[in-house]
Design an enzyme around this catalytic site. Structure first.
Site, mmCIF file in Angstrom:
data_model
loop_
_atom_site.group_PDB
_atom_site.id
_atom_site.type_symbol
_atom_site.label_atom_id
_atom_site.label_comp_id
_atom_site.label_asym_id
_atom_site.label_seq_id
_atom_site.Cartn_x
_atom_site.Cartn_y
_atom_site.Cartn_z
ATOM 1 N N GLY A 57 -29.829 -47.743 20.453
ATOM 2 C CA GLY A 57 -28.621 -46.927 20.385
ATOM 3 C C GLY A 57 -27.555 -47.227 21.427
ATOM 4 N N GLU A 111 -28.051 -45.227 28.535
ATOM 5 C CA GLU A 111 -28.591 -44.584 27.337
ATOM 6 C C GLU A 111 -27.441 -44.045 26.481
ATOM 7 O OE1 GLU A 111 -30.533 -44.342 25.063
ATOM 8 O OE2 GLU A 111 -32.264 -43.107 25.605
ATOM 9 N N ASP A 115 -31.198 -36.124 24.904
ATOM 10 C CA ASP A 115 -31.373 -34.935 24.068
ATOM 11 C C ASP A 115 -32.410 -34.047 24.769
ATOM 12 O OD1 ASP A 115 -31.684 -33.193 21.918
ATOM 13 O OD2 ASP A 115 -32.405 -34.681 20.518
ATOM 14 N N PHE A 164 -26.666 -32.864 15.206
ATOM 15 C CA PHE A 164 -27.039 -34.267 15.033
ATOM 16 C C PHE A 164 -25.782 -35.099 14.815
ATOM 17 C CE2 PHE A 164 -28.421 -37.965 12.576
ATOM 18 C CZ PHE A 164 -29.374 -38.465 13.437
ATOM 19 N N ASP A 171 -27.598 -43.701 15.284
ATOM 20 C CA ASP A 171 -27.917 -43.921 13.877
ATOM 21 C C ASP A 171 -28.512 -42.711 13.181
ATOM 22 O OD1 ASP A 171 -30.462 -44.147 15.341
ATOM 23 O OD2 ASP A 171 -31.272 -44.719 13.379
ATOM 24 N N ARG A 177 -24.564 -47.013 12.828
ATOM 25 C CA ARG A 177 -24.342 -47.419 14.220
ATOM 26 C C ARG A 177 -23.001 -48.124 14.378
ATOM 27 N NH1 ARG A 177 -29.305 -46.934 16.913
ATOM 28 N NH2 ARG A 177 -31.160 -47.495 15.738
HETATM 29 P P1 IMP Z 1 -34.803 -37.436 23.677
HETATM 30 O O1 IMP Z 1 -36.087 -38.147 24.053
HETATM 31 O O2 IMP Z 1 -35.067 -36.159 22.918
HETATM 32 O O3 IMP Z 1 -33.906 -37.185 24.872
HETATM 33 O O4 IMP Z 1 -34.054 -38.332 22.647
HETATM 34 C C1 IMP Z 1 -33.397 -39.426 23.022
HETATM 35 C C2 IMP Z 1 -33.153 -40.405 21.890
HETATM 36 O O5 IMP Z 1 -33.100 -39.779 20.610
HETATM 37 C C3 IMP Z 1 -31.808 -41.027 22.097
HETATM 38 O O6 IMP Z 1 -31.920 -42.210 22.834
HETATM 39 C C4 IMP Z 1 -31.324 -41.288 20.714
HETATM 40 O O7 IMP Z 1 -31.719 -42.583 20.328
HETATM 41 C C5 IMP Z 1 -32.002 -40.262 19.869
HETATM 42 N N1 IMP Z 1 -31.091 -39.141 19.551
HETATM 43 C C6 IMP Z 1 -31.010 -37.928 20.149
HETATM 44 N N2 IMP Z 1 -30.075 -37.155 19.588
HETATM 45 C C7 IMP Z 1 -29.523 -37.903 18.590
HETATM 46 C C8 IMP Z 1 -28.465 -37.659 17.640
HETATM 47 O O8 IMP Z 1 -27.832 -36.593 17.579
HETATM 48 N N3 IMP Z 1 -28.189 -38.687 16.797
HETATM 49 C C9 IMP Z 1 -28.847 -39.882 16.807
HETATM 50 N N4 IMP Z 1 -29.827 -40.138 17.685
HETATM 51 C C10 IMP Z 1 -30.166 -39.167 18.570
HETATM 52 MG MG MG Z 2 -31.455 -44.118 22.481
#
Ligand code: IMP
Ligand code: MG
Length: 187
Positions: A57, A111, A115, A164, A171, A177
């Site tokens: 991403g 990054e 999230d 989202f 993506d 993307r």
């Molecule tokens: P985390 O481990 O929950 O912090 O998620 C991180 C990863 O989830 C990010 O590096 C993104 O690749 C993906 N991600 C989190 N939120 C979104 C979103 O709203 N759209 C697309 N990818 C997301």
């Molecule tokens: Mg990511």
């Protein structure tokens, strides 16, 4: 595949089975990246930092950010997969691709979005075992209401609600993307 082109209608776009609406323009993204670049310069211009980009991403953010840096720096890429569809899976797979010796170095993790913070915490744990001088985090986007961790995020482009989103490297099931703006899901 069920389509050959993205269907743009008004400020909406359909990707696979979901509809998204315009959310953050490329101009706003660019300004956020410029702010991050300026702050990095203040902190790290003398450090020859190694930027470690978390694929997939962050590739677009990283490319734009790296072009804006006006001090010596290196870049490399690491990868793991944790995301499937529109829900954070909570499961993080193996991290691959770190070829550099980071002992004693300033590292900046790049990054696309933090999230829950689960993935980033795993990366931090892994890197810490390699004895870097310091690890800083630069994320284009941050969802504070979803965040479950406590590590410091040094450089944040934009804070967003829990919707989202897609575009600018982010993506939905591998798609979208390539959009230069960011779109959010229509509920
Ligand atoms: P985390 O481990 O929950 O912090 O998620 C991180 C990863 O989830 C990010 O590096 C993104 O690749 C993906 N991600 C989190 N939120 C979104 C979103 O709203 N759209 C697309 N990818 C997301
Ligand atoms: Mg990511």
């Amino acid at each position: 595949m069920g389509y050959s082109k993205f269907l743009f209608k008004m400020a909406q776009i359909t990707v696979l089975d979901k509809t998204f609406e315009s959310y953050i323009s490329h101009d706003q993204i660019d300004q956020a990246i410029q702010r991050i670049a300026s702050n990095l310069e203040k902190d790290l211009a003398e450090e020859n930092p190694l930027f470690l980009v978390i694929l997939n991403g962050a590739f677009m953010f990283a490319g734009d950010l790296f072009k804006k840096l006006t001090f010596p720096a290196e870049i490399s890429f690491i990868k793991f997969a944790s995301y499937d569809g529109t829900q954070s899976s909570g499961e993080v797979r193996q991290l691959i691709g770190l070829d550099e010796n980071i002992e004693g170095r300033s590292v900046v993790l790049v990054e696309d979005i933090v999230d829950t913070g689960i993935s980033m915490e795993k990366v931090l744990e892994y890197l810490t075992t390699k004895k870097p001088k310091e690890v800083r985090i630069a994320t284009l986007l941050f969802k504070p209401k979803s965040y479950q961790k406590h590590f410091k995020i040094d450089y944040t482009g934009l804070e967003i609600p829990n919707d989202f989103i897609i575009g600018f490297g982010l993506d939905y099931n591998g798609q979208a993307r390539n959009l230069k703006d960011i779109y959010k899901i229509v509920q």
